[in-house]
Design a protein around this motif. Sequence first.
Motif, PDB file in Angstrom:
ATOM      1  N   ILE A   1      61.787  26.609 -29.031  1.00 32.72           N
ATOM      2  CA  ILE A   1      60.573  26.377 -29.800  1.00 32.72           C
ATOM      3  C   ILE A   1      59.409  27.112 -29.154  1.00 32.72           C
ATOM      4  CG2 ILE A   1      58.938  24.659 -30.631  1.00 32.72           C
ATOM      5  CD1 ILE A   1      61.517  24.407 -32.064  1.00 32.72           C
TER       6      ILE A   1
ATOM      7  N   VAL B   1      57.564  19.019 -34.466  1.00 32.25           N
ATOM      8  CA  VAL B   1      58.816  19.222 -33.736  1.00 32.25           C
ATOM      9  C   VAL B   1      59.402  17.880 -33.310  1.00 32.25           C
ATOM     10  CG1 VAL B   1      59.870  20.220 -31.676  1.00 32.25           C
ATOM     11  CG2 VAL B   1      58.143  21.522 -32.942  1.00 32.25           C
TER      12      VAL B   1
ATOM     13  N   LEU C   1      67.042  20.428 -31.572  1.00 29.12           N
ATOM     14  CA  LEU C   1      65.989  21.382 -31.247  1.00 29.12           C
ATOM     15  C   LEU C   1      66.230  22.669 -32.027  1.00 29.12           C
ATOM     16  CD1 LEU C   1      63.496  21.525 -29.407  1.00 29.12           C
ATOM     17  CD2 LEU C   1      64.930  22.644 -27.696  1.00 29.12           C
TER      18      LEU C   1
ATOM     19  N   PRO D   1      64.366  25.425 -34.509  1.00 29.50           N
ATOM     20  CA  PRO D   1      63.151  25.973 -35.143  1.00 29.50           C
ATOM     21  C   PRO D   1      63.299  26.163 -36.641  1.00 29.50           C
ATOM     22  CG  PRO D   1      63.699  27.182 -33.134  1.00 29.50           C
ATOM     23  CD  PRO D   1      64.865  26.284 -33.423  1.00 29.50           C
TER      24      PRO D   1
ATOM     25  N   VAL E   1      62.444  23.019 -38.552  1.00 27.34           N
ATOM     26  CA  VAL E   1      60.995  22.801 -38.613  1.00 27.34           C
ATOM     27  C   VAL E   1      60.380  23.672 -39.701  1.00 27.34           C
ATOM     28  CG1 VAL E   1      58.830  22.977 -37.335  1.00 27.34           C
ATOM     29  CG2 VAL E   1      60.893  22.137 -36.185  1.00 27.34           C
TER      30      VAL E   1
END
Length: 396
Positions: free
Chosen positions: A4, A36, A89, A91, A94
């Motif tokens: 990120i 996030v 996690l 990206p 998101v």
Amino acid sequence: MTGIDLSPATARAALASVAHADEADSAIVERYATVVWSHLVEPGDSVAGRLVAARGAAGALDSVFGGGTVADVTAQELAAARRRWMPRLNPRAVTDTLRIAQVRAVSLITRADPDWPDQLEDLGAHAPMCLWVRGETSALRLLRPSVAIVGARAATRYGDHVAMELAAELAGSGVPVVSGGAYGIDGAAHRAALSVGGLTVALLAGGAERAYPAGHSGLIDEVAASGVVVSEVPCGSAPTKWRFLQRNRLIAAISDATVVVEAGWRSGSLNTAGHAAALSRELGAVPGPITSAASAGSHRLLREYGAHCITSAQDVREMLGLVRGGSEQGVRGPRTDDATRVQDALSTTLWRDPVDVARRAGMAPDEVEALLGLLHLEGAVVRAATGWRLVSGHER
């Protein structure tokens, strides 16, 4: 930090549709980090809540994924948290959430925003990271007071009738009605509030951009058009059993009182009632026929939890402290009386010190202390070592 990019440029580009262009770089990064976190955690994750409270969203991410130890949690807690957070996690997830939010006109609300409902802070480390909202976000500031009306999905005709009567009269008189958008009692409460032009709020267990159940798509759209639809999970998220249970804590926390209209012995509505009791919110239950299994849970609340017996909207107003000395106080009209402002800043269940009351009322502390003294002489408030609170209807 792995995966990120928290640079101001990246954060500003990602949040172009849900942030204010004039926000400072540090605020934009913090807002992006909050998004996030909303992907990393399941609702109510207290480890994440403690980390973010101590270090801020961006600082917590740097601490957790930068390696090493973190003083705010134990080594065991951190190791377990990393194992459940690292697979999320992503990206791309998101980015997808923010794209959906833009297309479906879903707003992002964080603690930094004026529309954030402060009553959610009573959840402590279990408070939501952020809220995803369809509708007019400023309506979230109008929920003091408000009432959650919840109950069985498989409601009886009696339950539907009572829920609609309560919601229509309360919403029509200016008391916002909160519920979960489900079939049965929830749907009846939302429809009744809409029918009288009142404010109603639906808290969902999945993403705010889509209705669940699908059969309530039209209803949820109506709620969003005149009120607000809220979720703490990102757009694109599916509702799960855990998220329903955690959604219930938000219903209880955002409302000043919870009324269970109809519930079986193991109804999920009892979970909402349990959260309300744990948060020291007012709790009411509507009695039903003693032979009806659909009311067994309501009777259990009356017997074991000391819930208020609710037979009319007037009972709810008394529970909320809106009936004083035999007359009702205006709820949504203009307020010019400073004593009323002080009373609005107090709770019937939570003790608050004069500084907190002054902050909530938008007044000077010395003015508040003088008015508290007068209200105490009138018997409208009580004082203890921990602060002040309103006298509730059943104490008079």
